[in-house]
Design a protein around this motif. Structure first.
Motif, PDB file in Angstrom:
ATOM      1  N   GLU A  34      26.021   6.087  -8.593  1.00 34.28           N
ATOM      2  CA  GLU A  34      26.550   6.677  -9.827  1.00 34.28           C
ATOM      3  C   GLU A  34      25.432   7.079 -10.795  1.00 34.28           C
ATOM      4  O   GLU A  34      25.521   8.092 -11.486  1.00 34.28           O
ATOM      5  N   GLU A  35      24.370   6.290 -10.826  1.00 35.33           N
ATOM      6  CA  GLU A  35      23.280   6.540 -11.768  1.00 35.33           C
ATOM      7  C   GLU A  35      22.425   7.755 -11.380  1.00 35.33           C
ATOM      8  O   GLU A  35      21.580   8.182 -12.169  1.00 35.33           O
ATOM      9  N   TYR A  36      22.632   8.294 -10.198  1.00 36.72           N
ATOM     10  CA  TYR A  36      21.823   9.437  -9.765  1.00 36.72           C
ATOM     11  C   TYR A  36      22.588  10.756  -9.816  1.00 36.72           C
ATOM     12  O   TYR A  36      22.055  11.786  -9.420  1.00 36.72           O
ATOM     13  N   VAL A  37      23.819  10.723 -10.311  1.00 34.92           N
ATOM     14  CA  VAL A  37      24.557  11.966 -10.517  1.00 34.92           C
ATOM     15  C   VAL A  37      23.840  12.787 -11.592  1.00 34.92           C
ATOM     16  O   VAL A  37      23.507  12.287 -12.655  1.00 34.92           O
ATOM     17  N   GLN A  38      23.553  14.031 -11.284  1.00 39.62           N
ATOM     18  CA  GLN A  38      22.859  14.981 -12.150  1.00 39.62           C
ATOM     19  C   GLN A  38      21.387  14.600 -12.364  1.00 39.62           C
ATOM     20  O   GLN A  38      20.762  15.020 -13.338  1.00 39.62           O
ATOM     21  N   ASN A  39      20.833  13.841 -11.445  1.00 38.56           N
ATOM     22  CA  ASN A  39      19.405  13.546 -11.498  1.00 38.56           C
ATOM     23  C   ASN A  39      18.631  14.792 -11.065  1.00 38.56           C
ATOM     24  O   ASN A  39      18.954  15.402 -10.049  1.00 38.56           O
ATOM     25  N   PRO A  40      17.601  15.204 -11.803  1.00 34.36           N
ATOM     26  CA  PRO A  40      16.936  16.474 -11.523  1.00 34.36           C
ATOM     27  C   PRO A  40      15.872  16.425 -10.435  1.00 34.36           C
ATOM     28  O   PRO A  40      15.340  17.477 -10.060  1.00 34.36           O
ATOM     29  N   TYR A  41      15.545  15.250  -9.903  1.00 34.72           N
ATOM     30  CA  TYR A  41      14.464  15.152  -8.923  1.00 34.72           C
ATOM     31  C   TYR A  41      14.950  15.483  -7.512  1.00 34.72           C
ATOM     32  O   TYR A  41      16.116  15.312  -7.176  1.00 34.72           O
ATOM     33  N   SER A  42      14.010  15.942  -6.687  1.00 31.76           N
ATOM     34  CA  SER A  42      14.316  16.176  -5.273  1.00 31.76           C
ATOM     35  C   SER A  42      14.586  14.864  -4.549  1.00 31.76           C
ATOM     36  O   SER A  42      15.383  14.821  -3.610  1.00 31.76           O
ATOM     37  N   ALA A  43      13.903  13.803  -4.965  1.00 31.08           N
ATOM     38  CA  ALA A  43      14.119  12.480  -4.391  1.00 31.08           C
ATOM     39  C   ALA A  43      13.592  11.429  -5.357  1.00 31.08           C
ATOM     40  O   ALA A  43      12.594  11.648  -6.043  1.00 31.08           O
ATOM     41  N   VAL A  44      14.292  10.295  -5.399  1.00 31.60           N
ATOM     42  CA  VAL A  44      13.849   9.137  -6.180  1.00 31.60           C
ATOM     43  C   VAL A  44      13.671   7.988  -5.197  1.00 31.60           C
ATOM     44  O   VAL A  44      14.650   7.464  -4.649  1.00 31.60           O
ATOM     45  N   VAL A  45      12.431   7.601  -4.953  1.00 31.78           N
ATOM     46  CA  VAL A  45      12.140   6.558  -3.970  1.00 31.78           C
ATOM     47  C   VAL A  45      12.614   5.208  -4.489  1.00 31.78           C
ATOM     48  O   VAL A  45      12.343   4.826  -5.631  1.00 31.78           O
ATOM     49  N   ASN A  46      13.338   4.490  -3.640  1.00 28.94           N
ATOM     50  CA  ASN A  46      13.827   3.157  -3.959  1.00 28.94           C
ATOM     51  C   ASN A  46      12.802   2.148  -3.432  1.00 28.94           C
ATOM     52  O   ASN A  46      12.878   1.692  -2.287  1.00 28.94           O
ATOM     53  N   LEU A  47      11.828   1.813  -4.260  1.00 32.12           N
ATOM     54  CA  LEU A  47      10.666   1.050  -3.824  1.00 32.12           C
ATOM     55  C   LEU A  47      10.992  -0.308  -3.189  1.00 32.12           C
ATOM     56  O   LEU A  47      10.365  -0.680  -2.187  1.00 32.12           O
ATOM     57  N   GLU A  73       0.831  -1.208   0.000  1.00 32.52           N
ATOM     58  CA  GLU A  73       0.000   0.000   0.000  1.00 32.52           C
ATOM     59  C   GLU A  73       0.861   1.252   0.000  1.00 32.52           C
ATOM     60  O   GLU A  73       0.592   2.210  -0.730  1.00 32.52           O
ATOM     61  N   VAL A  74       1.910   1.251   0.813  1.00 32.68           N
ATOM     62  CA  VAL A  74       2.803   2.419   0.859  1.00 32.68           C
ATOM     63  C   VAL A  74       3.438   2.668  -0.503  1.00 32.68           C
ATOM     64  O   VAL A  74       3.443   3.803  -1.003  1.00 32.68           O
ATOM     65  N   ASN A  75       3.954   1.618  -1.131  1.00 36.17           N
ATOM     66  CA  ASN A  75       4.600   1.788  -2.433  1.00 36.17           C
ATOM     67  C   ASN A  75       3.621   2.230  -3.505  1.00 36.17           C
ATOM     68  O   ASN A  75       3.955   3.038  -4.378  1.00 36.17           O
ATOM     69  N   GLU A  76       2.413   1.728  -3.440  1.00 38.12           N
ATOM     70  CA  GLU A  76       1.399   2.144  -4.411  1.00 38.12           C
ATOM     71  C   GLU A  76       1.094   3.637  -4.261  1.00 38.12           C
ATOM     72  O   GLU A  76       0.974   4.363  -5.254  1.00 38.12           O
ATOM     73  N   ILE A  77       0.992   4.095  -3.018  1.00 39.49           N
ATOM     74  CA  ILE A  77       0.726   5.511  -2.765  1.00 39.49           C
ATOM     75  C   ILE A  77       1.902   6.375  -3.202  1.00 39.49           C
ATOM     76  O   ILE A  77       1.724   7.417  -3.862  1.00 39.49           O
ATOM     77  N   LEU A  78       3.119   5.962  -2.871  1.00 38.73           N
ATOM     78  CA  LEU A  78       4.301   6.733  -3.260  1.00 38.73           C
ATOM     79  C   LEU A  78       4.418   6.826  -4.774  1.00 38.73           C
ATOM     80  O   LEU A  78       4.711   7.896  -5.329  1.00 38.73           O
ATOM     81  N   LEU A  79       4.182   5.726  -5.454  1.00 38.81           N
ATOM     82  CA  LEU A  79       4.262   5.713  -6.911  1.00 38.81           C
ATOM     83  C   LEU A  79       3.179   6.598  -7.519  1.00 38.81           C
ATOM     84  O   LEU A  79       3.433   7.379  -8.450  1.00 38.81           O
ATOM     85  N   GLN A  80       1.962   6.502  -6.982  1.00 37.72           N
ATOM     86  CA  GLN A  80       0.859   7.315  -7.496  1.00 37.72           C
ATOM     87  C   GLN A  80       1.118   8.799  -7.287  1.00 37.72           C
ATOM     88  O   GLN A  80       0.895   9.619  -8.184  1.00 37.72           O
ATOM     89  N   GLU A  81       1.610   9.164  -6.103  1.00 44.74           N
ATOM     90  CA  GLU A  81       1.884  10.575  -5.814  1.00 44.74           C
ATOM     91  C   GLU A  81       3.035  11.088  -6.689  1.00 44.74           C
ATOM     92  O   GLU A  81       3.026  12.235  -7.139  1.00 44.74           O
TER      93      GLU A  81
END
Length: 343
Positions: free
Chosen positions: A287-300, A260-268
């Protein structure tokens, strides 16, 4: 300001955040970079803008001509002033100053910039007084035309949207935050003297994992007054030059499941917070998140629940570039502060 006019930006403090912001500004036709101030020589300012060990070589041409920085031939006035009162910004017609020096953390200390011609100032750090604080994607639409505001910290920009989601759906009773944070320029390259009160800062950033206390709990708490005294944060500096992994342990008030938490996080992340949050199940590393433009990328896959009420959420952030992107976003919002054209 009309939407077809460029927002004229002045950067005070040309360190990691200031230069990251400059790179982002140069890729957005909404802006014109008109001036920069810092306390090192102009040749190094130009060189460090052009070449960056983490983000690569800037695609734009950069040169100097009699104390003026030329970017693709467009002039950018340079200053080397410790006192903001000594800079005449009237002639530059500055719309927004990005205060990235880390040295002016009250409204009063930023007033000389307004007095010298700037229309607005955005401070890229939490303030030590009651200066209004806005985070893009969280409360920027509540902006009340203040001339001086804070964009809080990189950590708060990552954590606050996630806490807003969890608090809204499940309620938050308390939280502990661990940030596995890349080293910063304030740390030592090699073991040596340091002027911090924390003696661990004397140790080499490239050879050690160094736990430090963090102001992230206080910065996050600005947006959650009901959690005052119920949050704790530590920054665990690790020997890499960029990105942060957040581990957020949250005691929630409502029973739920990982699914449920992951579904909500993904939907939001796909709807209300689509511009500032992302979510992934792919097994990437820092390494893959260098220069990523998001404030946060949730690791589901790292979402977990222990017992009935202890929730862990993990998320990635490029704590320099991702934060600088939000700083530029909120500068655009202030520059086009008429509600009919604001983003």
């Amino acid at each position: 300001m009309k939407k077809d006019q460029k927002i004229r930006i002045f950067i005070n403090g040309f360190g990691r955040i200031g230069r990251s912001a400059a790179r982002i500004l140069l890729e957005d036709d909404s802006f014109e970079l008109v001036g920069i101030n810092d306390l090192y020589n102009y040749e190094q300012m130009a060189y460090l803008l052009k070449y960056d060990s983490l983000y690569g070589t800037l695609k734009h041409t950069v040169s100097l001509n009699n104390g003026t920085l030329l970017i693709d031939g467009s002039p950018v006035k340079l200053f080397c002033e410790r006192d903001p009162a000594r800079m005449d910004l009237h002639s530059l017609n500055v719309d927004v100053v990005l205060q990235c020096s880390g040295m002016f953390l009250t409204t009063h200390s930023n007033l000389p910039l307004i007095g010298n011609g700037a229309k607005r100032v955005i401070v890229s750090a939490p303030m030590t007084d009651d200066t209004p604080t806005y985070i893009f994607g969280v409360n920027h639409r509540e902006y009340r035309q203040e001339s001086i505001i804070s964009n809080s910290s990189c950590s708060a920009n990552a954590i606050v949207p996630l806490f807003k989601i969890i608090d809204g759906h499940f309620g938050i009773d308390a939280a502990m935050m661990s940030m596995y944070h890349s080293y910063t320029a304030y740390q030592n390259l090699l073991d040596g003297k340091h002027y911090s009160k924390d003696i661990r800062r004397t140790r080499s950033a490239t050879q050690n994992i160094i736990p430090l206390l963090s102001s992230a709990a206080e910065a996050t708490g600005y947006f959650f007054p009901h959690l005052k005294g119920r949050m704790y944060a530590k920054s665990i500096r690790v020997p890499i030059p960029g990105t942060t992994l957040y581990a957020l342990d949250i005691r929630i008030k409502k029973e739920t499941t990982v699914e449920e938490v992951n579904e909500i996080l993904l939907q939001e992340a796909e709807t209300a917070y689509s511009y500032i949050l992302d979510a992934t199940a792919f097994p990437r590393s820092s390494e893959e998140y260098v220069q990523n433009p998001y404030s946060a990328v949730v690791n589901l896959p790292f979402t977990a629940i222990v017992g009935d009420d202890l929730l862990r959420i993990s998320a990635w952030q490029d704590n320099e570039y991702g934060y600088a992107k939000r700083l530029v976003d909120i500068a655009k919002h202030l520059g086009y502060s008429d509600a009919s054209v604001a983003q």
